[in-house]
Design an enzyme around this catalytic site. Sequence first.
Site, PDB file in Angstrom:
ATOM      1  N   ASP A 162       0.833  -1.210   0.000  1.00 37.09           N
ATOM      2  CA  ASP A 162       0.000   0.000   0.000  1.00 37.09           C
ATOM      3  C   ASP A 162       0.869   1.262   0.000  1.00 37.09           C
ATOM      4  OD1 ASP A 162      -2.436   1.313   0.044  1.00 37.09           O
ATOM      5  OD2 ASP A 162      -3.217   0.179   1.745  1.00 37.09           O
ATOM      6  N   ASP A 174     -10.149   3.122  -3.844  1.00 39.20           N
ATOM      7  CA  ASP A 174     -10.836   1.892  -3.410  1.00 39.20           C
ATOM      8  C   ASP A 174     -12.238   1.728  -4.009  1.00 39.20           C
ATOM      9  OD1 ASP A 174      -8.616   1.745  -1.851  1.00 39.20           O
ATOM     10  OD2 ASP A 174      -9.676   1.539   0.055  1.00 39.20           O
ATOM     11  N   GLU A 189      -0.940   1.823  -5.101  1.00 39.37           N
ATOM     12  CA  GLU A 189      -0.850   3.269  -4.807  1.00 39.37           C
ATOM     13  C   GLU A 189      -2.003   4.017  -5.474  1.00 39.37           C
ATOM     14  OE1 GLU A 189      -0.575   3.950  -8.134  1.00 39.37           O
ATOM     15  OE2 GLU A 189       0.844   5.612  -7.734  1.00 39.37           O
ATOM     16  N   TRP A 190      -3.060   3.267  -5.790  1.00 35.77           N
ATOM     17  CA  TRP A 190      -4.364   3.819  -6.215  1.00 35.77           C
ATOM     18  C   TRP A 190      -4.301   4.642  -7.503  1.00 35.77           C
ATOM     19  CZ3 TRP A 190      -2.578   6.532  -1.539  1.00 35.77           C
ATOM     20  CH2 TRP A 190      -2.552   5.705  -0.420  1.00 35.77           C
ATOM     21  N   GLY A 191      -3.271   4.391  -8.331  1.00 38.01           N
ATOM     22  CA  GLY A 191      -3.170   5.158  -9.580  1.00 38.01           C
ATOM     23  C   GLY A 191      -2.677   6.576  -9.369  1.00 38.01           C
TER      24      GLY A 191
HETATM   25  C1  GAL Z   1      -6.187   1.092   1.205  1.00 39.45           C
HETATM   26  C2  GAL Z   1      -6.214   0.037   0.112  1.00 39.45           C
HETATM   27  C3  GAL Z   1      -7.278  -0.982   0.476  1.00 39.45           C
HETATM   28  C4  GAL Z   1      -6.922  -1.599   1.800  1.00 39.45           C
HETATM   29  C5  GAL Z   1      -6.772  -0.518   2.863  1.00 39.45           C
HETATM   30  C6  GAL Z   1      -6.268  -1.090   4.172  1.00 39.45           C
HETATM   31  O1  GAL Z   1      -5.219   2.028   0.920  1.00 39.45           O
HETATM   32  O2  GAL Z   1      -6.496   0.643  -1.121  1.00 39.45           O
HETATM   33  O3  GAL Z   1      -7.385  -1.959  -0.550  1.00 39.45           O
HETATM   34  O4  GAL Z   1      -5.738  -2.333   1.664  1.00 39.45           O
HETATM   35  O5  GAL Z   1      -5.876   0.483   2.441  1.00 39.45           O
HETATM   36  O6  GAL Z   1      -6.072  -0.115   5.145  1.00 39.45           O
END
Ligand code: GAL
Length: 405
Positions: free
Chosen positions: A166, A221, A199-201
């Site tokens: 993450d 997410d 890293e969400w793009g």
């Molecule tokens: C977000 C991630 C999720 C999950 C979450 C856990 O950043 O996109 O898929 O892993 O953290 O805290």
Amino acid sequence: MIPVQQEALVTLFRRRVTVLSGITLLVGLAIAARDTAHHDNGLARTPPMGWNSWNHFGCNVSALLIRQVADAMAGNGMRDAGYQYVTIDDCWQVARDANGVIVADSARFPGGIKPLADYVHSKGLKFGIYTDAGRLTCQKRPGSYGHEEQDARTYAQWGVDYVKVDWCNAEGIDAPSQYAKIRDALLKSGRPIVYSICEWGSNRPWEWAPPVGNLWRTTDDITDRWSSVMAIVDLSSQYWHVAKPGAWNDPDMLEVGNGGMSRDEYRAHFSLWAIMAAPLVAGNDVRTMMDSTRMAAATRDILLNKEVIAVDQDSLGVQGTVVENWPPQLQVWMKPMADGSRAVLLLNRASVPTTITATWERVGLKTNQARVRDLWAHKDSSSVRERYNALVPSHGAVMLRVWPK
Ligand code: GAL
């Protein structure tokens, strides 16, 4: 290596889409992207499949839950359908010991992680874990920053097969180089470990991640709502030309079975992930999938549809894309398959049921006649001329596989 005919097919596919969209440059870019190196750990030659704790359980993870999930997946058909990696997401870790070694929550994971990984392996499944490239995870547990090699060694000792990394609490850190550092640490550990970049793009990973990780999130997410699925699809589909065996766009984990969408919406969600060659990581409570409720039956019907899974897992490894989007809200998607057939998705984003037509010309068939298989109805039409019409439910999809005759 992709055989020459298949590479030619990919090229043709890309040309076709380019003509349709009128962006000539895309062909060159697409082929160039496909030819760049990928993260060469030999893994994820097809999109990874498995289960992850986050979407349903959040921080409420434990060894007991993971054991029950592994038992369920070995018994409910998921393992046999290809779901492999059982991954604990955030919140399993609490601290580092005096030597800097990461420590699991001893109340929730008595005995630590190694016996749990052994148990998952004993069920014929693989074991995944979560960390963060920054200082702390999103739930404020210790991250891997400054401990990259040490953590990779620990995971290898535990028998970890998959790591999701993450990007919370990473202010001031350069994403491409930090993720590459973790890639190198994982390779150095000597254990084959699928590397999932999350890293969400936010740092345009489609531009640098293919030689770094096996998959990279393209968006923020997912939530268990149709609007979320549509938003993610519109973002992730833009980078279709970058995906290839070993390196996949990741539009996030599945919500199928979590209760927030209708059966038609979940079918469309799963069909879209399959035609986009997305990782298929279930995010539901798989322990209830054998229940005798309608919800459990619908979830089984979707997650265990082997014909749809086969589209996702096709060895050609091309991410399908939209080939027709008119009138707005009615889309035809196409993914070329290794055997010369096409997977075709008729997607109705509108709020009323509507007939959608796929023409053989638009999906790139060179013959007039085709054999058509409806992958949700499990029905064949042996000889279909020029086009296929289907009444598609609102927020639903009809998925086909079409063989030229
Ligand atoms: C977000 C991630 C999720 C999950 C979450 C856990 O950043 O996109 O898929 O892993 O953290 O805290």
